[in-house]
Design a protein around this motif. Structure first.
Motif, PDB file in Angstrom:
ATOM      1  N   UNK A 113     -18.959   3.036   3.391  1.00 37.75           N
ATOM      2  CA  UNK A 113     -17.856   3.800   3.319  1.00 37.75           C
ATOM      3  C   UNK A 113     -17.190   3.475   1.547  1.00 37.75           C
ATOM      4  N   UNK A 114     -16.242   3.825   1.290  1.00 37.57           N
ATOM      5  CA  UNK A 114     -15.281   3.626  -0.127  1.00 37.57           C
ATOM      6  C   UNK A 114     -14.244   4.744  -0.181  1.00 37.57           C
ATOM      7  N   UNK A 115     -13.831   3.533  -0.654  1.00 35.06           N
ATOM      8  CA  UNK A 115     -11.852   3.547   0.102  1.00 35.06           C
ATOM      9  C   UNK A 115     -11.034   3.050  -1.047  1.00 35.06           C
ATOM     10  N   UNK A 116      -9.997   3.929  -1.818  1.00 33.14           N
ATOM     11  CA  UNK A 116      -8.974   4.391  -2.593  1.00 33.14           C
ATOM     12  C   UNK A 116      -7.503   3.950  -2.058  1.00 33.14           C
ATOM     13  N   UNK A 117      -7.523   2.776  -2.819  1.00 31.29           N
ATOM     14  CA  UNK A 117      -5.997   2.482  -2.318  1.00 31.29           C
ATOM     15  C   UNK A 117      -4.785   2.386  -3.485  1.00 31.29           C
ATOM     16  N   UNK A 177      -1.106   2.133 -14.303  1.00 30.20           N
ATOM     17  CA  UNK A 177      -0.186   3.319 -14.381  1.00 30.20           C
ATOM     18  C   UNK A 177       0.900   2.553 -14.631  1.00 30.20           C
ATOM     19  N   UNK A 178       2.470   2.807 -14.783  1.00 30.55           N
ATOM     20  CA  UNK A 178       3.071   1.858 -15.158  1.00 30.55           C
ATOM     21  C   UNK A 178       3.353   1.924 -13.821  1.00 30.55           C
ATOM     22  N   UNK A 179       3.526   1.877 -12.706  1.00 28.78           N
ATOM     23  CA  UNK A 179       4.304   1.723 -11.286  1.00 28.78           C
ATOM     24  C   UNK A 179       3.192   1.669 -10.612  1.00 28.78           C
ATOM     25  N   UNK A 180       1.782   1.982 -10.522  1.00 31.94           N
ATOM     26  CA  UNK A 180       0.683   1.749  -9.515  1.00 31.94           C
ATOM     27  C   UNK A 180      -0.182   1.094 -10.160  1.00 31.94           C
ATOM     28  N   UNK A 196       0.901  -1.299   0.266  1.00 28.41           N
ATOM     29  CA  UNK A 196       0.021   0.587   0.014  1.00 28.41           C
ATOM     30  C   UNK A 196       0.787   0.863  -0.092  1.00 28.41           C
ATOM     31  N   UNK A 197       0.680   1.837  -0.716  1.00 31.24           N
ATOM     32  CA  UNK A 197       1.076   3.435  -0.917  1.00 31.24           C
ATOM     33  C   UNK A 197       0.330   4.408  -0.964  1.00 31.24           C
ATOM     34  N   UNK A 198      -0.677   4.197  -0.786  1.00 33.51           N
ATOM     35  CA  UNK A 198      -1.651   5.486   0.162  1.00 33.51           C
ATOM     36  C   UNK A 198      -2.914   4.353   0.082  1.00 33.51           C
ATOM     37  N   UNK A 258      14.666  -4.623  -2.199  1.00 32.33           N
ATOM     38  CA  UNK A 258      13.651  -4.166  -1.095  1.00 32.33           C
ATOM     39  C   UNK A 258      13.478  -1.892  -1.869  1.00 32.33           C
ATOM     40  N   UNK A 259      12.922  -2.077  -2.460  1.00 35.82           N
ATOM     41  CA  UNK A 259      12.463  -0.588  -3.209  1.00 35.82           C
ATOM     42  C   UNK A 259      11.542  -1.046  -4.875  1.00 35.82           C
ATOM     43  N   UNK A 260      10.729  -0.667  -4.642  1.00 35.99           N
ATOM     44  CA  UNK A 260       9.077  -0.553  -5.801  1.00 35.99           C
ATOM     45  C   UNK A 260       9.972  -1.256  -6.800  1.00 35.99           C
ATOM     46  N   UNK A 261       8.986  -1.230  -7.841  1.00 37.17           N
ATOM     47  CA  UNK A 261       9.614  -1.716  -9.114  1.00 37.17           C
ATOM     48  C   UNK A 261       8.155  -1.285  -9.707  1.00 37.17           C
ATOM     49  N   UNK A 262       8.545  -1.208 -11.471  1.00 33.82           N
ATOM     50  CA  UNK A 262       7.154  -1.225 -12.354  1.00 33.82           C
ATOM     51  C   UNK A 262       6.786  -2.839 -12.391  1.00 33.82           C
ATOM     52  N   UNK A 263       5.381  -2.327 -12.768  1.00 32.15           N
ATOM     53  CA  UNK A 263       5.056  -3.210 -13.753  1.00 32.15           C
ATOM     54  C   UNK A 263       4.933  -4.080 -14.597  1.00 32.15           C
ATOM     55  N   UNK A 264       5.456  -4.821 -14.928  1.00 30.46           N
ATOM     56  CA  UNK A 264       5.828  -6.062 -16.315  1.00 30.46           C
ATOM     57  C   UNK A 264       4.895  -5.498 -17.258  1.00 30.46           C
ATOM     58  N   UNK A 265       4.899  -5.881 -18.409  1.00 34.12           N
ATOM     59  CA  UNK A 265       4.546  -5.683 -19.372  1.00 34.12           C
ATOM     60  C   UNK A 265       3.072  -7.055 -18.841  1.00 34.12           C
ATOM     61  N   UNK A 266       3.338  -7.861 -18.451  1.00 34.86           N
ATOM     62  CA  UNK A 266       2.437  -9.481 -18.605  1.00 34.86           C
ATOM     63  C   UNK A 266       1.700  -9.264 -16.877  1.00 34.86           C
TER      64      UNK A 266
END
Length: 149
Positions: A106-110, A84-87, A56-58, A120-128
């Motif tokens: 309630x409604x939540x946006x995550x 998106x590319x990384x979220x 969870x980022x936000x 130990x770092x975020x990464x981008x989504x793969x094309x798959x």
């Protein structure tokens, strides 16, 4: 239908001193709904690599009305609103009716981000992964539901 429908069972321990479900418990319900959706949609697909790697980022929640426990389950309507590319942005509405016609509690946006725990770092989504998730995106996210009066 791009929405995933699941059942969430509130617990007696989720109530607070005001005899309704505590606001903190709602984030657990949203997490349960999100886990059910991703487990159902991703298992056995090229996007399965996301299971166990999304963090969870936000998170933002809108509370529309209190829930007093009746023993009845809640219905979670969960969908991807943005990719998106990384979220991955996931929306979840919790209702007391399966068709979602009633006012949401309630409604939540995550916003989730894939994370490489080895590096130990975020990464981008793969094309798959992107291709697997794309069919489940609802392009237009409806405005938050107004509270019951």
């Amino acid at each position: 239908m791009t929405r995933h429908i699941s059942e969430i069972r509130p617990r007696w321990a989720d109530m607070d001193a005001y005899a309704h479900v505590n606001n903190v418990a709602w984030s657990v319900y949203v997490q349960e709904a999100r886990a059910q959706m991703f487990g159902f949609r991703l298992r056995g697909t090229p996007g399965q690599s996301l299971l166990g790697s999304l963090v969870v980022a936000r998170m933002r929640m809108w509370f529309h009305r209190p829930l007093v426990l009746t023993g009845a389950p809640l219905t979670a309507h969960t969908w991807i609103s943005e990719l998106r590319a990384a979220t991955v942005t996931v929306v979840c509405e919790l209702h007391d009716d399966a068709d979602g016609a009633g006012v949401a509690y309630c409604r939540a946006r995550t916003v989730l981000a894939p994370f490489d725990f080895t590096a130990d770092r975020p990464r981008r989504l793969t094309p798959e992964e992107t291709a697997t998730l794309q069919p489940f995106v609802e392009a237009a996210e409806p405005a938050p539901v107004s509270p019951a009066r």
